[in-house]
Design an enzyme around this catalytic site. Structure first.
Site, PDB file in Angstrom:
ATOM      1  N   SER A  36      -0.879 -88.667 -27.565  1.00 45.30           N
ATOM      2  CA  SER A  36       0.548 -89.018 -27.537  1.00 45.30           C
ATOM      3  C   SER A  36       1.051 -89.022 -28.981  1.00 45.30           C
ATOM      4  O   SER A  36       0.242 -89.193 -29.915  1.00 45.30           O
ATOM      5  CB  SER A  36       0.712 -90.424 -26.948  1.00 45.30           C
ATOM      6  OG  SER A  36       2.001 -90.941 -27.201  1.00 45.30           O
ATOM      7  N   TYR A  61      -2.460 -99.302 -26.357  1.00 43.12           N
ATOM      8  CA  TYR A  61      -2.164 -97.908 -26.007  1.00 43.12           C
ATOM      9  C   TYR A  61      -2.175 -97.020 -27.253  1.00 43.12           C
ATOM     10  O   TYR A  61      -2.863 -95.987 -27.276  1.00 43.12           O
ATOM     11  CB  TYR A  61      -0.797 -97.820 -25.314  1.00 43.12           C
ATOM     12  CG  TYR A  61      -0.430 -96.406 -24.923  1.00 43.12           C
ATOM     13  CD1 TYR A  61      -1.089 -95.779 -23.880  1.00 43.12           C
ATOM     14  CD2 TYR A  61       0.562 -95.695 -25.602  1.00 43.12           C
ATOM     15  CE1 TYR A  61      -0.770 -94.472 -23.509  1.00 43.12           C
ATOM     16  CE2 TYR A  61       0.884 -94.395 -25.236  1.00 43.12           C
ATOM     17  CZ  TYR A  61       0.213 -93.791 -24.190  1.00 43.12           C
ATOM     18  OH  TYR A  61       0.514 -92.494 -23.845  1.00 43.12           O
TER      19      TYR A  61
HETATM   20  N1  LIG Z   1       4.972 -89.649 -20.014  1.00 42.25           N
HETATM   21  C1  LIG Z   1       4.996 -89.816 -21.326  1.00 42.25           C
HETATM   22  O1  LIG Z   1       6.063 -90.127 -21.913  1.00 42.25           O
HETATM   23  C2  LIG Z   1       3.745 -89.595 -22.135  1.00 42.25           C
HETATM   24  C3  LIG Z   1       3.884 -89.435 -23.529  1.00 42.25           C
HETATM   25  C4  LIG Z   1       2.759 -89.236 -24.291  1.00 42.25           C
HETATM   26  C5  LIG Z   1       1.512 -89.169 -23.675  1.00 42.25           C
HETATM   27  N2  LIG Z   1       1.405 -89.339 -22.338  1.00 42.25           N
HETATM   28  C6  LIG Z   1       0.052 -89.268 -21.748  1.00 42.25           C
HETATM   29  O2  LIG Z   1       0.026 -88.263 -20.763  1.00 42.25           O
HETATM   30  C7  LIG Z   1      -1.036 -88.541 -19.848  1.00 42.25           C
HETATM   31  C8  LIG Z   1      -0.539 -88.350 -18.436  1.00 42.25           C
HETATM   32  O3  LIG Z   1       0.437 -89.340 -18.165  1.00 42.25           O
HETATM   33  P1  LIG Z   1       1.789 -89.006 -17.371  1.00 42.25           P
HETATM   34  O4  LIG Z   1       2.896 -89.137 -18.309  1.00 42.25           O
HETATM   35  O5  LIG Z   1       1.647 -87.765 -16.591  1.00 42.25           O
HETATM   36  O6  LIG Z   1       1.834 -90.298 -16.414  1.00 42.25           O
HETATM   37  P2  LIG Z   1       1.695 -90.475 -14.835  1.00 42.25           P
HETATM   38  O7  LIG Z   1       2.706 -89.670 -14.113  1.00 42.25           O
HETATM   39  O8  LIG Z   1       1.660 -91.947 -14.625  1.00 42.25           O
HETATM   40  O9  LIG Z   1       0.253 -89.851 -14.520  1.00 42.25           O
HETATM   41  C9  LIG Z   1      -0.921 -90.508 -14.906  1.00 42.25           C
HETATM   42  C10 LIG Z   1      -2.091 -89.859 -14.214  1.00 42.25           C
HETATM   43  O10 LIG Z   1      -3.283 -90.532 -14.634  1.00 42.25           O
HETATM   44  C11 LIG Z   1      -3.985 -90.958 -13.476  1.00 42.25           C
HETATM   45  N3  LIG Z   1      -4.642 -92.224 -13.706  1.00 42.25           N
HETATM   46  C12 LIG Z   1      -4.107 -93.371 -14.189  1.00 42.25           C
HETATM   47  N4  LIG Z   1      -5.027 -94.343 -14.181  1.00 42.25           N
HETATM   48  C13 LIG Z   1      -6.168 -93.792 -13.692  1.00 42.25           C
HETATM   49  C14 LIG Z   1      -7.458 -94.290 -13.411  1.00 42.25           C
HETATM   50  N5  LIG Z   1      -7.788 -95.578 -13.623  1.00 42.25           N
HETATM   51  N6  LIG Z   1      -8.388 -93.445 -12.903  1.00 42.25           N
HETATM   52  C15 LIG Z   1      -8.079 -92.160 -12.664  1.00 42.25           C
HETATM   53  N7  LIG Z   1      -6.872 -91.633 -12.897  1.00 42.25           N
HETATM   54  C16 LIG Z   1      -5.925 -92.446 -13.391  1.00 42.25           C
HETATM   55  C17 LIG Z   1      -2.947 -91.102 -12.365  1.00 42.25           C
HETATM   56  O11 LIG Z   1      -3.549 -90.854 -11.096  1.00 42.25           O
HETATM   57  P3  LIG Z   1      -3.861 -91.947  -9.951  1.00 42.25           P
HETATM   58  O12 LIG Z   1      -2.856 -93.035 -10.047  1.00 42.25           O
HETATM   59  O13 LIG Z   1      -3.780 -91.145  -8.667  1.00 42.25           O
HETATM   60  O14 LIG Z   1      -5.254 -92.386 -10.226  1.00 42.25           O
HETATM   61  C18 LIG Z   1      -1.993 -89.962 -12.697  1.00 42.25           C
HETATM   62  O15 LIG Z   1      -2.428 -88.775 -12.112  1.00 42.25           O
HETATM   63  C19 LIG Z   1      -1.526 -89.956 -20.165  1.00 42.25           C
HETATM   64  O16 LIG Z   1      -2.734 -89.884 -20.882  1.00 42.25           O
HETATM   65  C20 LIG Z   1      -0.413 -90.529 -21.038  1.00 42.25           C
HETATM   66  O17 LIG Z   1      -0.900 -91.491 -21.921  1.00 42.25           O
HETATM   67  C21 LIG Z   1       2.483 -89.543 -21.534  1.00 42.25           C
END
Ligand SMILES: NC(=O)c1ccc[n+]([C@@H]2O[C@H](COP(=O)([O-])OP(=O)(O)OC[C@H]3O[C@@H](n4cnc5c(N)ncnc54)[C@H](OP(=O)(O)O)[C@@H]3O)[C@@H](O)[C@H]2O)c1
Length: 262
Positions: free
Chosen positions: A141, A154
């Site tokens: 991130s 985080y």
């Molecule tokens: N959205 C943003 O603004 C942003 C910015 C920078 C970085 N990121 C990073 O991008 C990545 C993806 O996040 P996203 O934005 O796509 O959020 P999201 O829509 O909440 O997706 C998160 C994914 O991670 C999985 N997950 C969460 N906890 C888990 C666990 N304990 N075991 C297995 N799977 C788990 C969830 O699947 P289940 O719930 O089905 O397990 C879901 O598929 C993350 O690493 C996040 O830190 C996001």
């Protein structure tokens, strides 16, 4: 799955992971889809088969649980069914003053965002180096670029992922295997809601969608980049925070994140 390259994507049930899986299927990959929500993964597998003739394995795993991570490690290390690309994308954030947050959730955050990622990367790399091909994309991130008050655990997990991935990028030179860290900024997914920061007052122009992030990341991975910061505004933010001392950037981050607290 013999002829098509195989990509294993963690956190494929929503957001950026789902976008990675879809983009990879559209460019000829078969998938191993990992997350906890099996119903969503099965629906995605069906969709990818219909739209792109991609075969998908669905692998249930709570990545905060060491035994479950072990099953993913076994799949990644299976020499009979090699994985060509590992996308360590699963992750979540917690929001609030560290002292007020439940310790167990903070530790789970470290388990999912860091420990599972390290275990999966190790499991994948052995076979990849033997075969002289393959690679890993680790999703961090722009929070990796400075301490993140009110999001302390985080930001620290993402700083680890960034440093770790860039070190591996150098170590792997000459092996035929790649490692890249992807550092998205604000991306419209379920992340903010899950972290309890859906009320954050972020202007529209700062947001990207998950598809944009995945497409840019895969393009940069193909180019052999060590770091991908998707989008010019995020790249400028990362450059800004790299330029200034942490005494400045942590204060700025504190001001921004305090606004999101209320
Ligand atoms: N959205 C943003 O603004 C942003 C910015 C920078 C970085 N990121 C990073 O991008 C990545 C993806 O996040 P996203 O934005 O796509 O959020 P999201 O829509 O909440 O997706 C998160 C994914 O991670 C999985 N997950 C969460 N906890 C888990 C666990 N304990 N075991 C297995 N799977 C788990 C969830 O699947 P289940 O719930 O089905 O397990 C879901 O598929 C993350 O690493 C996040 O830190 C996001």
């Amino acid at each position: 799955m013999a002829d098509r390259p195989v990509a294993l994507v963690t956190g494929a049930s929503s957001g950026i992971g789902l976008a990675f899986a879809t983009e990879l299927a559209s460019t000829g990959h078969d998938l191993v889809l990992v997350a906890r929500d099996v119903a969503r993964l099965e629906a995605l597998a069906k969709e990818l088969e219909g739209a792109h003739s991609a075969e998908s394995e669905v692998l249930f795993a709570d990545l905060t649980d060491e035994l479950a991570v072990h099953r993913v490690q076994e799949r990644l290390a299976d020499r009979e069914r090699p994985v060509d690309l590992l996308v360590n994308n699963a992750g979540f954030g917690t929001m609030g003053r560290f002292a007020d947050l439940p310790l167990e959730r903070e530790l789970q955050e470290i388990s999912c965002n860091v420990l599972a990622l390290v275990r999966c990367t190790h499991a994948a790399l052995g076979g990849m180096v033997e075969r002289g091909r393959g690679g890993v994309i680790n999703v961090a991130s722009i929070a990796a670029y400075q301490p993140t008050p009110l999001n302390a655990t985080y930001g620290a997990t993402k700083a680890y992922v960034s440093s770790f991935s860039q070190a591996l990028h150098e170590e792997l030179k000459g092996t035929g295997v790649k490692c890249m860290v992807c550092c998205p900024g604000f991306t419209r997914t379920e992340f903010q809601k899950r972290a309890g920061i859906d009320s954050v007052d972020v202007p529209d122009f700062l947001w990207q969608n998950a598809e944009q992030v995945a497409v840019i990341a895969l393009r940069d991975y193909e180019r052999g980049r060590a770091v991908c910061v998707p989008g010019p505004l995020n790249a400028a933010t990362a450059a800004f925070t790299s330029f200034f001392p942490s005494g400045v950037t942590r204060r700025v981050a504190g001001l921004v994140l305090r606004r999101a607290e209320h």
